[in-house]
Design a protein around this motif. Structure first.
Motif, PDB file in Angstrom:
ATOM      1  N   GLY A 403      90.298  53.566  92.703  1.00 32.45           N
ATOM      2  CA  GLY A 403      89.738  54.901  92.878  1.00 32.45           C
ATOM      3  C   GLY A 403      89.032  55.066  94.211  1.00 32.45           C
ATOM      4  N   LEU A 404      88.201  54.099  94.592  1.00 32.94           N
ATOM      5  CA  LEU A 404      87.511  54.174  95.888  1.00 32.94           C
ATOM      6  C   LEU A 404      88.504  54.190  97.042  1.00 32.94           C
ATOM      7  N   SER A 405      89.573  53.436  96.878  1.00 27.79           N
ATOM      8  CA  SER A 405      90.578  53.364  97.946  1.00 27.79           C
ATOM      9  C   SER A 405      91.298  54.703  98.107  1.00 27.79           C
ATOM     10  N   TYR A 406      91.603  55.347  96.979  1.00 32.86           N
ATOM     11  CA  TYR A 406      92.233  56.664  97.074  1.00 32.86           C
ATOM     12  C   TYR A 406      91.278  57.681  97.704  1.00 32.86           C
ATOM     13  N   LEU A 407      89.984  57.548  97.451  1.00 32.71           N
ATOM     14  CA  LEU A 407      89.024  58.412  98.135  1.00 32.71           C
ATOM     15  C   LEU A 407      89.081  58.192  99.644  1.00 32.71           C
ATOM     16  N   ALA A 416      90.217  60.369  91.159  1.00 34.57           N
ATOM     17  CA  ALA A 416      89.614  60.806  89.899  1.00 34.57           C
ATOM     18  C   ALA A 416      90.371  60.230  88.703  1.00 34.57           C
ATOM     19  N   GLN A 417      91.695  60.169  88.818  1.00 36.94           N
ATOM     20  CA  GLN A 417      92.507  59.624  87.730  1.00 36.94           C
ATOM     21  C   GLN A 417      92.144  58.159  87.468  1.00 36.94           C
ATOM     22  N   SER A 418      92.033  57.371  88.525  1.00 36.62           N
ATOM     23  CA  SER A 418      91.687  55.951  88.368  1.00 36.62           C
ATOM     24  C   SER A 418      90.272  55.777  87.833  1.00 36.62           C
ATOM     25  N   LEU A 419      89.335  56.550  88.363  1.00 39.19           N
ATOM     26  CA  LEU A 419      87.938  56.404  87.968  1.00 39.19           C
ATOM     27  C   LEU A 419      87.696  56.893  86.545  1.00 39.19           C
ATOM     28  N   ARG A 420      88.450  57.888  86.108  1.00 38.93           N
ATOM     29  CA  ARG A 420      88.309  58.362  84.722  1.00 38.93           C
ATOM     30  C   ARG A 420      88.740  57.283  83.717  1.00 38.93           C
ATOM     31  N   LEU A 441      83.200  59.026  90.549  1.00 44.27           N
ATOM     32  CA  LEU A 441      84.087  59.997  89.903  1.00 44.27           C
ATOM     33  C   LEU A 441      83.586  61.408  90.165  1.00 44.27           C
ATOM     34  N   SER A 442      82.282  61.613  90.043  1.00 41.22           N
ATOM     35  CA  SER A 442      81.713  62.925  90.345  1.00 41.22           C
ATOM     36  C   SER A 442      82.026  63.340  91.781  1.00 41.22           C
ATOM     37  N   GLU A 443      81.942  62.374  92.683  1.00 43.08           N
ATOM     38  CA  GLU A 443      82.260  62.638  94.090  1.00 43.08           C
ATOM     39  C   GLU A 443      83.725  63.030  94.260  1.00 43.08           C
ATOM     40  N   ALA A 455      79.425  68.482  88.605  1.00 39.59           N
ATOM     41  CA  ALA A 455      78.017  68.584  88.208  1.00 39.59           C
ATOM     42  C   ALA A 455      77.800  68.049  86.803  1.00 39.59           C
ATOM     43  N   ARG A 456      78.738  68.316  85.891  1.00 38.80           N
ATOM     44  CA  ARG A 456      78.595  67.820  84.521  1.00 38.80           C
ATOM     45  C   ARG A 456      78.633  66.296  84.487  1.00 38.80           C
ATOM     46  N   VAL A 457      79.572  65.700  85.218  1.00 37.22           N
ATOM     47  CA  VAL A 457      79.655  64.237  85.273  1.00 37.22           C
ATOM     48  C   VAL A 457      78.371  63.654  85.860  1.00 37.22           C
ATOM     49  N   ALA A 458      77.899  64.256  86.949  1.00 37.59           N
ATOM     50  CA  ALA A 458      76.690  63.765  87.611  1.00 37.59           C
ATOM     51  C   ALA A 458      75.465  63.920  86.720  1.00 37.59           C
TER      52      ALA A 458
END
Length: 507
Positions: A403-407, A416-420, A441-443, A455-458
């Motif tokens: 997920g970080l790498s895709y960011l 988001a898919q990986s982090l979820r 994920l929020s990011e 905002a909901r995730v955060a």
């Protein structure tokens, strides 16, 4: 024809139930395949369990656990319990029937997974350090009376009463609670016999060093890891650095044999690596690199390739954003040094380090190639020779780095898919990583443009961020807050998160 009653719990089965078990028991059966059940307190009073605990043999404890009547007429299969522990069925068989385990990291990790009460164990769990109760201190010894970095001088540092993990609920304001937690950390380390390595007045430093002192110094790293799990790197970073300074000064002055000297260099390398990790997690990255360079030097002096690989692995993490090319080289050097003895988990971690560095370099093919190698290694499973610092390497960590790498590659939807997937299948033993990846994920969702979901995730993860006391994680959440506070992002949900974040920071 269906049974009238569930054979497991005795409950009445519905007329249309053709499974032979009631719905709650079917759910329990599914759950036990993925994680240990929550057992009642009297579970541990069962005679075979008590005898195994008295023998101080965790393998026999696990066997007694599997065969406990609570699980039904048939014992839990070794394959199921082995899956919980992250090992193979054959490895579990050796654990149950072989000599007692002595590796403290593994003992503590498995005891926590199974939910064995700390009072039943013959070793301390992470966060089980104790501290001196306020009620027993005089006015001159009260928490914070001598500053955050000093511990009260009592005759018996081990005379303690409250678990560190309870400390945040004690005291008045946040400042008092932080002082409280630092005192807990220091008291816990002192109880382990490390008084002369701690800040403040201490016991007289020995003039010569023997292997016993080296082992004590080496165990300091284990104690720091446990306290870190309880109070967070923000509160412990300075403690580790000052302990490192004291141990280094002692090593420079004291006399010892060549064998003890090499062992001491390895112990100092490990302490340097731990101090560097705490600096990274406390978002004091500029202070971490000298410790890692020192660790590499000491590891080479002691001819300790495992310590050198640990240092290179942390160095690759430290510089992956600012110097991704050098991060690649560090991971490659660690792979080269560890060739022939690296376990699959260690090799997985090193390929993940390289994968993320390639992503920062915007090299999608390099990223994809290293992720494929990491998955292949991870599929080989855990190994009995895994070092303690790679226990966090699992499917969730792989998804997190992906997920970080895709960011970094500018693909927030894939990130988001990986982090979820981490939130959907969390690893209970690695809470800080789970919180960190939820913040990221929020990011990712924010970058996708769904500010309300971000905002909901955060908002959901905000209480956990406050509890783990990791400046690295807090800073990423602050970045999310800054983006959602922009006027163009203003909605009722984003304002709710921004207000909650600001209120939490001000407390």
């Amino acid at each position: 024809m269906t049974h009238a009653n569930c054979p497991r719990c005795g409950g009445r089965l519905a007329r249309d139930n053709d499974t032979g078990r009631c719905t709650p028991c079917q759910a329990a059966e599914r759950d036990r395949l993925s994680a240990p059940p929550v057992v009642p307190a009297n579970f541990w009073d069962h005679k075979p369990v008590r005898l195994a605990l008295a023998e101080r043999h965790l393998g026999r404890v696990i066997r007694a656990y599997r065969c406990h009547p609570y699980h039904g007429r048939v014992a839990l299969p070794q394959s199921v319990v082995a899956g919980w522990l992250g090992i193979t069925q054959a490895q579990l068989s050796r654990v149950e029937n072989g000599p007692p385990l002595v590796h403290l990291d593994r003992l503590a990790h498995w005891a926590q997974l199974l939910g064995i009460p700390a009072s039943n164990l013959w070793f301390r769990l992470p966060g089980q350090h104790r501290w001196v109760d306020d009620a027993s201190l005089s006015d001159g010894e009260m928490v914070g009376a001598r500053g955050d970095d000093q511990v009260s001088e009592r005759g018996d540092q081990a005379a303690v009463a409250v678990n560190v993990e309870q400390a945040p609920s004690q005291g008045g304001g946040v400042t008092d609670r932080r002082r409280f937690n630092v005192l807990a950390a220091l008291a816990g380390l002192a109880a382990g016999g490390h008084t002369y390595l701690l800040p403040g007045p201490s016991a007289e430093v020995p003039g010569s060093i023997g292997m016993e002192q080296v082992r004590l110094a080496g165990s300091l790293v284990d104690d720091l890891r446990r306290v870190d799990a309880a109070v967070g790197a923000d509160l412990l970073c300075d403690v580790a650095m000052q302990a490192h300074t004291r141990l280094s000064a002692w090593a420079a002055r004291a006399t010892c044999s060549r064998e003890v000297g090499d062992a001491l260099q390895s112990a100092l390398a490990d302490l340097s690596i731990e101090a560097a990790w705490l600096a990274i997690d406390a978002d004091r990255r500029s202070e971490a690199r000298p410790y890692l360079h020192e660790a590499i030097t000491r590891a080479r002096i002691a001819d300790d390739p495992q310590a050198e690989v640990r240092a290179l692995t942390h160095l690759s993490l430290l510089i992956r954003e600012s110097q991704p090319g050098e991060s690649l080289h560090c991971a490659e050097a660690a792979l080269r040094i560890s060739a022939g003895w690296a376990t699959p988990r260690l090799t997985t971690l090193l390929h993940l380090r390289r994968a993320h560095a390639y992503a920062v370099l915007r090299d999608a093919s390099g990223f994809s190639r290293e992720m494929t190698k990491a998955r292949r290694e991870l599929d080989r499973g855990p190994h009995e020779d895994d070092q303690g610092f790679v226990h966090f390497v699992n499917v969730q960590e792989l998804s997190g780095i992906e997920g970080l790498s895709y960011l970094a590659l500018g693909r927030p939807e894939r990130a988001a898919q990986s982090l979820r997937s981490i939130a959907a299948n969390p690893s209970p033993a690695h809470r800080r990583n789970r919180v960190y990846y939820t913040v990221r994920l929020s990011e990712a969702v924010c970058q996708q443009g769904d500010v309300n979901e971000a905002a909901r995730v955060a908002l959901d993860v905000l209480p956990a961020v406050r509890q783990i006391k990791s400046k690295r994680v807090s800073q990423h959440l602050a970045d999310v807050r800054r983006n959602l506070a922009a006027p163009r992002q203003a909605t009722a949900t984003t304002r709710q998160f921004v207000d909650a974040h600001d209120q939490a920071v001000s407390l």
